[in-house]
Design a protein around this motif. Structure first.
Motif, mmCIF file in Angstrom:
data_model
loop_
_atom_site.group_PDB
_atom_site.id
_atom_site.type_symbol
_atom_site.label_atom_id
_atom_site.label_comp_id
_atom_site.label_asym_id
_atom_site.label_seq_id
_atom_site.Cartn_x
_atom_site.Cartn_y
_atom_site.Cartn_z
ATOM 1 N N CYS A 188 0.836 -1.211 0.000
ATOM 2 C CA CYS A 188 0.000 0.000 0.000
ATOM 3 C C CYS A 188 0.864 1.251 0.000
ATOM 4 N N PHE A 189 1.905 1.255 0.829
ATOM 5 C CA PHE A 189 2.757 2.442 0.905
ATOM 6 C C PHE A 189 3.553 2.629 -0.383
ATOM 7 N N LYS A 190 4.006 1.555 -0.994
ATOM 8 C CA LYS A 190 4.732 1.673 -2.259
ATOM 9 C C LYS A 190 3.833 2.265 -3.333
ATOM 10 N N HIS A 191 2.601 1.793 -3.420
ATOM 11 C CA HIS A 191 1.638 2.323 -4.391
ATOM 12 C C HIS A 191 1.409 3.815 -4.141
ATOM 13 N N PHE A 192 1.180 4.162 -2.878
ATOM 14 C CA PHE A 192 0.954 5.549 -2.477
ATOM 15 C C PHE A 192 2.159 6.420 -2.847
ATOM 16 N N THR A 193 3.345 5.943 -2.538
ATOM 17 C CA THR A 193 4.570 6.712 -2.796
ATOM 18 C C THR A 193 4.803 6.914 -4.282
ATOM 19 N N LEU A 194 4.674 5.863 -5.065
ATOM 20 C CA LEU A 194 4.892 5.981 -6.509
ATOM 21 C C LEU A 194 3.897 6.957 -7.137
ATOM 22 N N PHE A 195 2.673 6.945 -6.645
ATOM 23 C CA PHE A 195 1.663 7.855 -7.187
ATOM 24 C C PHE A 195 1.993 9.301 -6.841
ATOM 25 N N THR A 196 2.314 9.562 -5.588
ATOM 26 C CA THR A 196 2.606 10.944 -5.191
ATOM 27 C C THR A 196 3.868 11.464 -5.871
ATOM 28 N N LEU A 197 4.830 10.597 -6.104
ATOM 29 C CA LEU A 197 6.045 11.016 -6.820
ATOM 30 C C LEU A 197 5.750 11.267 -8.297
ATOM 31 N N GLU A 198 4.926 10.433 -8.884
ATOM 32 C CA GLU A 198 4.587 10.565 -10.308
ATOM 33 C C GLU A 198 3.992 11.933 -10.610
ATOM 34 N N PHE A 199 3.181 12.458 -9.680
ATOM 35 C CA PHE A 199 2.479 13.717 -9.945
ATOM 36 C C PHE A 199 2.929 14.866 -9.032
ATOM 37 N N GLY A 200 4.030 14.658 -8.301
ATOM 38 C CA GLY A 200 4.586 15.716 -7.463
ATOM 39 C C GLY A 200 3.599 16.249 -6.442
ATOM 40 N N LEU A 201 2.981 15.352 -5.667
ATOM 41 C CA LEU A 201 1.876 15.746 -4.789
ATOM 42 C C LEU A 201 2.269 15.990 -3.337
ATOM 43 N N ILE A 202 3.480 15.593 -2.953
ATOM 44 C CA ILE A 202 3.938 15.841 -1.583
ATOM 45 C C ILE A 202 5.345 16.435 -1.647
ATOM 46 N N SER A 211 12.335 8.790 4.515
ATOM 47 C CA SER A 211 13.175 9.040 3.337
ATOM 48 C C SER A 211 13.940 7.796 2.887
ATOM 49 N N GLU A 212 14.469 7.016 3.827
ATOM 50 C CA GLU A 212 15.245 5.829 3.440
ATOM 51 C C GLU A 212 14.357 4.804 2.743
ATOM 52 N N LEU A 213 13.171 4.587 3.272
ATOM 53 C CA LEU A 213 12.238 3.648 2.651
ATOM 54 C C LEU A 213 11.830 4.143 1.269
ATOM 55 N N ILE A 214 11.603 5.443 1.149
ATOM 56 C CA ILE A 214 11.168 6.031 -0.136
ATOM 57 C C ILE A 214 12.295 5.912 -1.172
ATOM 58 N N GLU A 215 13.541 6.105 -0.755
ATOM 59 C CA GLU A 215 14.653 5.936 -1.682
ATOM 60 C C GLU A 215 14.739 4.508 -2.189
ATOM 61 N N THR A 216 14.458 3.565 -1.316
ATOM 62 C CA THR A 216 14.443 2.154 -1.733
ATOM 63 C C THR A 216 13.347 1.906 -2.761
ATOM 64 N N ILE A 217 12.177 2.504 -2.530
ATOM 65 C CA ILE A 217 11.077 2.367 -3.485
ATOM 66 C C ILE A 217 11.451 2.988 -4.829
#
Length: 221
Positions: A188-202, A211-217
């Motif tokens: 769920c968090f990976k899906h959420f993160t990829l979506f927010t990064l794709e559209f610059g939402l956060i 940040s470390e988990l997000i860099e891994t994603i």
């Protein structure tokens, strides 16, 4: 339904004030069509493909359908933890020792106040539900225009949902592992993160607690 899923839903339903009924996609064939597209791509396990705007589709429609999905996901995940995330165990809404969140909605609570984590989540879910149910902000029928500030509202919703993820990972991950729900949380968090990064939402600064988990994603690991 498997025993694991039955236990998952049973835990999620223990505190009805925090756990809410699942929100449906927007009315009209387009909303249902986009929701099917999300479910189909997620079912194939391709999260990077699942977040991309389908060719020819309206961005606001895509943001709306996904925002409802993300609300439902966080609502369900946090619902499994309500007996462990209490005013006694989580006196503040935090994400580790460096990050603490205070509540304000700009209307009922204009000056940020310090509240426990469960109270913060309760306020947040009430606030998000009010946004999703407001037909001016989230039109319920396909073809009705979105307001000019729609993207800003979505960004605020997702920023605050991220804070729930951050609290879960920092304060309750061991319990998530004990409940054997870490795979579901991580997906769920990976899906959420990829979506927010794709559209610059956060904004990047908001993502610092994970940040470390997000860099891994981002690295595709």
């Amino acid at each position: 339904m498997s025993e694991k899923k039955m236990n998952f839903f049973a835990r999620s339903s223990k505190n009805q004030k925090t756990f809410r009924p699942k929100k449906s996609a927007r009315s009209g064939s387009k909303g249902a069509q986009l929701k099917r597209h999300i479910d189909n791509t997620l079912g194939q396990g391709d999260l990077r493909e699942a977040v991309r705007l389908p060719p020819g589709e309206d961005l606001n429609e895509w943001l709306a359908v996904n925002t409802v999905d993300f609300f439902n996901n966080v609502n369900m995940l946090y619902g499994t933890l309500v007996e462990f995330c209490t005013p006694a165990t989580c006196k503040t809404m935090s994400a580790g020792p460096k990050y603490e969140y205070r509540w304000a909605d700009g209307v009922k609570v204009k000056k940020p106040i310090e509240v426990s984590a469960p109270k913060y989540v309760e306020y947040l879910m009430d606030w998000i539900e009010a946004q999703l149910d407001d037909e001016i902000i989230f039109p319920q029928h396909f073809g009705v225009s979105f307001p000019p500030n729609f993207r800003d509202v979505v960004k605020t919703i997702l920023k605050r949902l991220f804070r729930v993820y951050a609290h879960i990972y920092h304060s309750h991950f061991q319990m998530i592992v004990k409940l054997k729900e870490e795979a579901h949380l991580n997906t769920c968090f990976k899906h959420f993160t990829l979506f927010t990064l794709e559209f610059g939402l956060i904004d990047g600064a908001e993502l610092a607690p994970l940040s470390e988990l997000i860099e891994t994603i981002k690295a595709g690991q």
